[in-house]
Scaffold this motif. Structure first.
Motif, short mmCIF file in Angstrom:
data_model
loop_
_atom_site.label_atom_id
_atom_site.label_comp_id
_atom_site.label_asym_id
_atom_site.label_seq_id
_atom_site.Cartn_x
_atom_site.Cartn_y
_atom_site.Cartn_z
N THR A 1 -4.99 11.12 -10.29
CA THR A 1 -3.63 10.74 -9.92
C THR A 1 -2.82 10.41 -11.17
O THR A 1 -1.67 10.86 -11.33
CB THR A 1 -3.64 9.53 -8.97
OG1 THR A 1 -4.33 9.86 -7.78
CG2 THR A 1 -2.22 9.09 -8.63
N ASN B 1 0.82 -1.22 0.00
CA ASN B 1 0.00 0.00 0.00
C ASN B 1 0.86 1.27 0.00
O ASN B 1 0.72 2.14 0.84
CB ASN B 1 -0.96 0.00 1.20
CG ASN B 1 -2.10 0.99 1.00
OD1 ASN B 1 -2.43 1.36 -0.12
ND2 ASN B 1 -2.69 1.42 2.10
N PHE B 2 1.73 1.39 -1.00
CA PHE B 2 2.63 2.54 -1.09
C PHE B 2 1.92 3.74 -1.73
O PHE B 2 0.91 3.60 -2.43
CB PHE B 2 3.86 2.16 -1.92
CG PHE B 2 4.70 1.08 -1.31
CD1 PHE B 2 5.59 1.37 -0.28
CD2 PHE B 2 4.58 -0.23 -1.74
CE1 PHE B 2 6.36 0.37 0.28
CE2 PHE B 2 5.35 -1.24 -1.18
CZ PHE B 2 6.24 -0.94 -0.16
N SER B 3 2.49 4.93 -1.53
CA SER B 3 1.95 6.14 -2.14
C SER B 3 2.19 6.12 -3.65
O SER B 3 2.98 5.33 -4.17
CB SER B 3 2.63 7.37 -1.53
OG SER B 3 4.00 7.40 -1.90
N ALA B 4 1.52 7.01 -4.37
CA ALA B 4 1.65 7.06 -5.83
C ALA B 4 3.09 7.33 -6.25
O ALA B 4 3.61 6.71 -7.18
CB ALA B 4 0.70 8.11 -6.40
N LYS B 5 3.75 8.27 -5.57
CA LYS B 5 5.13 8.60 -5.92
C LYS B 5 6.07 7.44 -5.60
O LYS B 5 7.01 7.16 -6.37
CB LYS B 5 5.58 9.87 -5.19
CG LYS B 5 4.90 11.14 -5.71
CD LYS B 5 5.45 12.38 -5.04
CE LYS B 5 4.80 13.65 -5.61
NZ LYS B 5 5.32 14.88 -4.97
N LYS B 6 5.82 6.77 -4.50
CA LYS B 6 6.66 5.62 -4.16
C LYS B 6 6.46 4.50 -5.16
O LYS B 6 7.44 3.87 -5.60
CB LYS B 6 6.31 5.14 -2.74
CG LYS B 6 7.19 3.99 -2.24
CD LYS B 6 8.63 4.41 -2.08
CE LYS B 6 9.47 3.31 -1.44
NZ LYS B 6 10.90 3.68 -1.34
N ARG B 7 5.22 4.25 -5.56
CA ARG B 7 4.97 3.21 -6.55
C ARG B 7 5.64 3.56 -7.87
O ARG B 7 6.23 2.70 -8.54
CB ARG B 7 3.46 3.00 -6.77
CG ARG B 7 2.71 2.51 -5.55
CD ARG B 7 1.33 2.00 -5.92
NE ARG B 7 0.54 2.94 -6.68
CZ ARG B 7 -0.21 3.92 -6.17
NH1 ARG B 7 -0.26 4.09 -4.85
NH2 ARG B 7 -0.91 4.72 -6.95
N ASN C 1 0.29 -3.47 -7.97
CA ASN C 1 0.40 -2.42 -6.96
C ASN C 1 -0.63 -1.32 -7.17
O ASN C 1 -1.16 -0.75 -6.20
CB ASN C 1 1.82 -1.83 -6.98
CG ASN C 1 2.88 -2.83 -6.57
OD1 ASN C 1 2.58 -3.81 -5.88
ND2 ASN C 1 4.11 -2.60 -6.99
N GLU C 2 -0.93 -1.01 -8.44
CA GLU C 2 -1.96 -0.02 -8.74
C GLU C 2 -3.35 -0.53 -8.37
O GLU C 2 -4.20 0.22 -7.89
CB GLU C 2 -1.92 0.35 -10.22
CG GLU C 2 -0.64 1.03 -10.67
CD GLU C 2 -0.35 2.29 -9.88
OE1 GLU C 2 -1.27 3.11 -9.70
OE2 GLU C 2 0.80 2.44 -9.41
N ALA D 1 -3.85 -0.17 -4.73
CA ALA D 1 -3.98 1.23 -4.34
C ALA D 1 -5.38 1.78 -4.63
O ALA D 1 -5.87 2.64 -3.89
CB ALA D 1 -2.93 2.07 -5.07
N GLN E 1 -8.38 8.14 -8.78
CA GLN E 1 -7.44 7.33 -9.54
C GLN E 1 -7.06 8.02 -10.85
O GLN E 1 -5.88 8.13 -11.20
CB GLN E 1 -8.02 5.96 -9.84
CG GLN E 1 -7.09 5.04 -10.63
CD GLN E 1 -7.69 3.68 -10.90
OE1 GLN E 1 -8.89 3.47 -10.73
NE2 GLN E 1 -6.87 2.73 -11.31
#
Length: 453
Positions: free
Chosen positions: A327, A123-129, A370-371, A374, A324
């Motif tokens: 983002t 469950n990482f942030s968008a920037k981390k992903r 991962n998306e 999220a 989504q």
């Protein structure tokens, strides 16, 4: 009495005409066969003699209920199939060579996050992903790819999955929403070469048991025809949503079957009608592709698919869909244009996915999953975002939707779900507020052809 004279009809008095009729009657069946078999999307040698059914279902099960009609009888891009024996040997050679290459210390590998996490995929942030999209550093960077929580599989099934070292065909039924249907058109040695695995949850298992169609072998292996049944307990699954649990085997098949070289994923609403070895060879190997997937029959832009998802309540939480898309717009996603060639669309039909397991296809699957964690399990919405931004670039054969209709039969689900991923109390209607100021304003104007760029 007068005499009766018998005369040859005029039609048969001409030898040339008789020969012409004979030629016509001889060649007409062949002409009809060629006409009807070659107007479709599959060019192949005549099928073998019919084989015994893989499994005899009781009438009460109704495995062939609710078949959806095919809308097209022909297509502009037919797929040529090679002779079965040639394909079989080539796929076997590729699997053996791939095994040898994978064992080489110089072979590039994808390293995964290990340990425990707050969620199945972290469950990482968008920037981390997004930071994991550029994989130019090779095996020095670990990529999050699920399994930070347990995916409950009994040891005997796990062992069998690890031993599947060639080709795997996988599917899943959670919530007893579909029927298990046997693949058709299999070659003589396909069942000895290809593993067929079906993941089911408690509700589906109870439905199968009620029809008494599970064949138990030595108290360890449940089989239904070609399919090995892998049961997982709902209480131990990582997500509350059945669709989200279903995309674990769908997109992380390379992790569940770590030694397989090729995979074919089938949504459970489909019945495969062509040998999977022929599909892999024609749609992936011969195209030198990492993955093959059908184009969506109507939508081209990701935003079109998002709007359709909200309109038809395929995912009921419209607010989360808006988040989504905004983002992705903030991260630079563009609508489809000729600049994206060779791809002619941003939207696939993900009901059938054919993969050659390797660094690029495995990375794509990890990033896509991962998306999904999220946002939601609607994998068509994240497809172009991952495809366009990941490095190294993946080679995807996006074949025509007409081909899809000729290689699989589609059925309606058993049950109409009363919700599409969000509780009824949280379902919100789409807002009609102006797009001015939205991060997707430029995207929408380009999609509508109203941008000056």
């Amino acid at each position: 009495m007068g005499r009766v004279y018998l005369t040859t009809p005029l039609l048969f008095q001409s030898k040339i005409l008789c020969l012409s009729l004979l030629y016509l009657l001889t060649t007409l069946p062949l002409a009809l066969y060629v006409a009807f078999s070659q107007t479709g999307c599959l060019f192949r040698t005549p099928p073998p003699l019919p084989k015994p059914r893989l499994f005899a279902y009781p009438p009460s099960y109704g495995e062939h209920k609710y078949a959806l009609p095919t809308t097209r009888s022909a297509c502009s891009s037919p797929v040529p199939f090679s002779e079965y024996g040639t394909v079989l040997q080539e796929i076997r050679d590729l699997c053996q060579n791939s095994s040898a290459t994978a064992a080489s210390p110089r072979s590039p590998v994808l390293r995964y996050f290990q340990g425990k996490g707050d969620s199945f995929a972290g469950n990482f942030s968008a920037k981390k992903r997004m930071s994991f999209f550029n994989h130019t550093n090779g095996d020095r960077v670990e990529v999050p790819c699920g399994f930070l929580r347990e995916f409950p599989i009994r040891e005997s099934d796990r062992s069998a999955m690890e031993k599947c070292d060639g080709v795997v065909v996988a599917s899943a039924i959670f919530g007893d929403h579909d029927k298990i249907r046997q693949p058709k058109g299999l070659g003589a040695q396909t069942l000895e070469t290809v593993c067929f695995f079906m993941f089911v949850d408690d509700a589906t298992l109870r439905g199968l048991a009620a029809h008494n169609i599970l064949t138990n072998i030595n108290g360890e292996v449940d089989m239904i025809g070609a399919w090995r049944i892998v049961s997982v307990s709902v209480s131990e699954l990582p997500y509350d949503n059945a669709a989200m649990n279903g995309v674990i085997p769908k997109h992380l098949v390379h992790r569940l079957f770590p030694n397989s070289m090729f995979s074919v994923w089938l949504d459970a609403k489909l019945q495969l009608t062509v040998d999977p070895l022929l599909l892999i060879h024609s749609l992936v190997v011969s195209k030198d592709a990492d993955m093959a997937i059908s184009k969506h029959p109507s939508n081209v832009h990701t935003m079109e698919e998002a709007m359709a998802t909200a309109r038809w309540k395929k995912w009921a939480d419209v607010k989360s869909l808006r988040v989504q898309m905004e983002t992705y717009c903030e991260m630079g996603l563009q609508p489809w244009s000729p600049r994206k060639h060779p791809y002619t669309t941003d939207v696939p039909d993900t009901a059938l996915i054919i993969r050659r397991h390797g660094l690029k296809s495995n990375l794509f699957s990890c990033l896509l999953f991962n998306e999904l964690e999220a946002f939601n399990p609607r994998d068509q919405l994240a497809f172009a975002y991952v495809r366009d931004f990941m490095i190294p670039k993946i080679d995807i054969n996006m074949f025509e939707s007409e081909v899809f209709e000729h290689i699989a039969m589609e059925y309606r689900h058993n049950l109409k779900r009363h919700d599409a991923g969000a509780p009824a109390s949280t379902i919100k209607k789409a807002s009609s507020r102006d797009i001015k100021g939205s991060s997707c304003e430029a995207y929408l104007l380009k999609m509508w052809g109203e941008s000056n760029d």
